[in-house]
Design an enzyme around this catalytic site. Structure first.
Site, mmCIF file in Angstrom:
data_model
loop_
_atom_site.group_PDB
_atom_site.id
_atom_site.type_symbol
_atom_site.label_atom_id
_atom_site.label_comp_id
_atom_site.label_asym_id
_atom_site.label_seq_id
_atom_site.Cartn_x
_atom_site.Cartn_y
_atom_site.Cartn_z
ATOM 1 N N LYS A 53 0.845 -1.210 0.000
ATOM 2 C CA LYS A 53 0.000 0.000 0.000
ATOM 3 C C LYS A 53 0.882 1.262 0.000
ATOM 4 O O LYS A 53 0.581 2.247 -0.674
ATOM 5 C CB LYS A 53 -0.929 -0.029 1.216
ATOM 6 C CG LYS A 53 -1.777 1.217 1.415
ATOM 7 C CD LYS A 53 -2.900 1.370 0.405
ATOM 8 C CE LYS A 53 -3.667 2.664 0.654
ATOM 9 N NZ LYS A 53 -4.752 2.889 -0.291
ATOM 10 N N LYS B 39 -0.655 11.614 5.480
ATOM 11 C CA LYS B 39 -0.401 10.544 6.467
ATOM 12 C C LYS B 39 0.309 9.376 5.798
ATOM 13 O O LYS B 39 1.298 8.848 6.316
ATOM 14 C CB LYS B 39 -1.732 10.078 7.061
ATOM 15 C CG LYS B 39 -1.603 8.834 7.936
ATOM 16 C CD LYS B 39 -2.895 8.038 8.067
ATOM 17 C CE LYS B 39 -3.368 7.453 6.777
ATOM 18 N NZ LYS B 39 -4.164 6.254 6.824
HETATM 19 P P1 NAD Z 1 -12.779 7.498 8.953
HETATM 20 O O1 NAD Z 1 -12.111 8.556 9.763
HETATM 21 O O2 NAD Z 1 -13.990 7.826 8.168
HETATM 22 O O3 NAD Z 1 -13.167 6.249 9.924
HETATM 23 C C1 NAD Z 1 -12.416 5.820 11.023
HETATM 24 C C2 NAD Z 1 -13.381 5.312 12.092
HETATM 25 O O4 NAD Z 1 -12.613 4.805 13.195
HETATM 26 C C3 NAD Z 1 -14.290 6.410 12.658
HETATM 27 O O5 NAD Z 1 -15.638 5.976 12.621
HETATM 28 C C4 NAD Z 1 -13.793 6.585 14.094
HETATM 29 O O6 NAD Z 1 -14.818 6.945 15.004
HETATM 30 C C5 NAD Z 1 -13.245 5.202 14.393
HETATM 31 N N1 NAD Z 1 -12.265 5.197 15.478
HETATM 32 C C6 NAD Z 1 -11.166 6.003 15.597
HETATM 33 N N2 NAD Z 1 -10.487 5.684 16.725
HETATM 34 C C7 NAD Z 1 -11.173 4.673 17.313
HETATM 35 C C8 NAD Z 1 -10.977 3.925 18.516
HETATM 36 N N3 NAD Z 1 -9.923 4.170 19.312
HETATM 37 N N4 NAD Z 1 -11.875 2.964 18.816
HETATM 38 C C9 NAD Z 1 -12.933 2.723 17.998
HETATM 39 N N5 NAD Z 1 -13.183 3.396 16.872
HETATM 40 C C10 NAD Z 1 -12.302 4.359 16.531
HETATM 41 O O7 NAD Z 1 -11.625 6.890 8.020
HETATM 42 P P2 NAD Z 1 -11.812 6.055 6.643
HETATM 43 O O8 NAD Z 1 -11.835 6.994 5.494
HETATM 44 O O9 NAD Z 1 -12.886 5.038 6.851
HETATM 45 O O10 NAD Z 1 -10.374 5.343 6.581
HETATM 46 C C11 NAD Z 1 -10.035 4.225 7.381
HETATM 47 C C12 NAD Z 1 -8.679 3.714 6.915
HETATM 48 O O11 NAD Z 1 -8.761 3.303 5.535
HETATM 49 C C13 NAD Z 1 -7.556 4.764 6.960
HETATM 50 O O12 NAD Z 1 -6.366 4.134 7.380
HETATM 51 C C14 NAD Z 1 -7.467 5.272 5.525
HETATM 52 O O13 NAD Z 1 -6.174 5.773 5.192
HETATM 53 C C15 NAD Z 1 -7.771 3.990 4.768
HETATM 54 N N6 NAD Z 1 -8.299 4.214 3.406
HETATM 55 C C16 NAD Z 1 -9.226 5.177 3.173
HETATM 56 C C17 NAD Z 1 -9.695 5.392 1.876
HETATM 57 C C18 NAD Z 1 -10.705 6.485 1.567
HETATM 58 O O14 NAD Z 1 -10.888 6.808 0.387
HETATM 59 N N7 NAD Z 1 -11.372 7.065 2.551
HETATM 60 C C19 NAD Z 1 -9.209 4.598 0.819
HETATM 61 C C20 NAD Z 1 -8.293 3.583 1.093
HETATM 62 C C21 NAD Z 1 -7.846 3.405 2.407
#
Ligand code: NAD
Length: 295
Positions: A173, A241
């Site tokens: 990744k 990040k």
């Molecule tokens: P997001 O911020 O929408 O979701 C993260 C979730 O984790 C939130 O609901 C938050 O409340 C929860 N959370 C945070 N800390 C927590 C804890 N200690 N205990 C329980 N819940 C907790 O993020 P996202 O866009 O869903 O991304 C998630 C991951 O996927 C990231 O690492 C991101 O880089 C990766 N990603 C995102 C995308 C995209 O397009 N959004 C694409 C590929 C990969």
């Protein structure tokens, strides 16, 4: 009987992914700090686990989809974490984008309890999560990969087992994010030069798409730059990040990442200017401002 799945982290990505697991027929136990996200999943048929530890106690495979390394470390290894609730033979699958070094740390800690770990970050964005077409790059033991494969197939399409070594999915990744970031920067510089030289930028894109400079980034992000469409997509702060992870990995493995470092700083500058929530094609804004161009 279907394996019981724990799902922790119900954000932009985790919510649609866990909904696909429910639709496929898996019993799903969820947890998130954000109450409305948990309520939404419970309304769709999931069980509220209450804590990472309780999720682990009630399930066979625990999936995490959290923002970054500190959250994954906290949820899996921290107090009341997954590690306190696991039994021998369980699998823990982290699908967040985090440091491969943290993935290895997590795998080693779980191995002490005879629990296997997979790192399985994804590519394809919110659209891929909603449509269950994610690309999933997986590191960890083959036997665990085979066991979890049907679960991955409920969420994605291009599912590749990269290797046995924990963290190899995250390394993949990171490689993905390096290529994407640097290519956006290249496309932004080329199209800015065309614009300032008074050449038709759309024609430049069209000509380049038929030659050796062709790429998906030139196609999609080139079009975004021409259209001035910087609505996310993939946010600048998330790419910052990810290149931070790349730089730390480069340091850890002794690989100077010169151009990645430059793009990381460009993303940092855009964040400092308040553009953190623009799509990463907004890198063009930075290049244009250096050239004295207004939006
Ligand atoms: P997001 O911020 O929408 O979701 C993260 C979730 O984790 C939130 O609901 C938050 O409340 C929860 N959370 C945070 N800390 C927590 C804890 N200690 N205990 C329980 N819940 C907790 O993020 P996202 O866009 O869903 O991304 C998630 C991951 O996927 C990231 O690492 C991101 O880089 C990766 N990603 C995102 C995308 C995209 O397009 N959004 C694409 C590929 C990969």
């Amino acid at each position: 009987m279907a394996e019981r799945i724990g799902f922790i982290g119900l954000g932009i990505m985790g919510k649609p992914m866990s909904l696909h697991l429910l639709k496929t027929g898996y019993p799903v136990v969820v947890h998130d700090l954000n109450r409305p996200a948990v309520d939404e999943l419970v309304a769709a048929g999931a069980t509220d686990g209450g804590s990472p530890r309780a999720v682990a106690e009630q399930t066979d495979i625990v999936i995490t989809m959290l923002p970054d390394s500190p959250e994954v470390r906290q949820v899996i290894l921290g107090p009341d974490g997954v590690i306190e609730g696991v039994r021998a033979g369980q699998a823990v699958v982290d699908m967040s984008t985090i440091s491969p070094i943290t993935s290895r740390e997590v795998a080693q800690a779980l191995a002490v309890k005879s629990v296997t770990a997979l790192d399985a970050p994804v590519s394809g964005g919110q659209k891929g999560a909603v449509e269950a077409t994610l690309s999933i790059m997986v590191g960890g033991p083959s036997a665990t990969f085979e066991r979890v494969l049907p679960v991955f197939q409920a969420m994605g399409k291009n599912i590749v087992h990269i290797g046995e070594e924990p963290g190899s999915g995250q390394v993949t990744k990171t490689c993905n994010q390096i290529v994407v970031g640097i290519t956006i920067m290249a496309v932004a510089e080329a199209l800015t030069l065309a614009r300032k030289a008074g050449v038709d930028v759309a024609k430049v894109r069209q000509a380049l798409l038929g030659g050796f400079a062709q790429s998906r980034i030139l196609d999609l992000h080139g079009q975004r730059i021409i259209d001035r469409n910087f609505a996310p997509g993939f946010r600048i702060k998330l790419h910052q990040k990810d290149l931070g992870i790349a730089m730390a990995s480069g340091k850890a493995y002794g690989v100077p990442l010169l151009t990645t470092g430059l793009v990381h700083e460009v993303l940092g500058s855009l964040v400092a200017q308040g553009h953190q929530d623009l799509d990463h094609s907004g890198i063009a804004r930075f290049v244009e401002s250096l050239a004295g161009l207004e939006d």
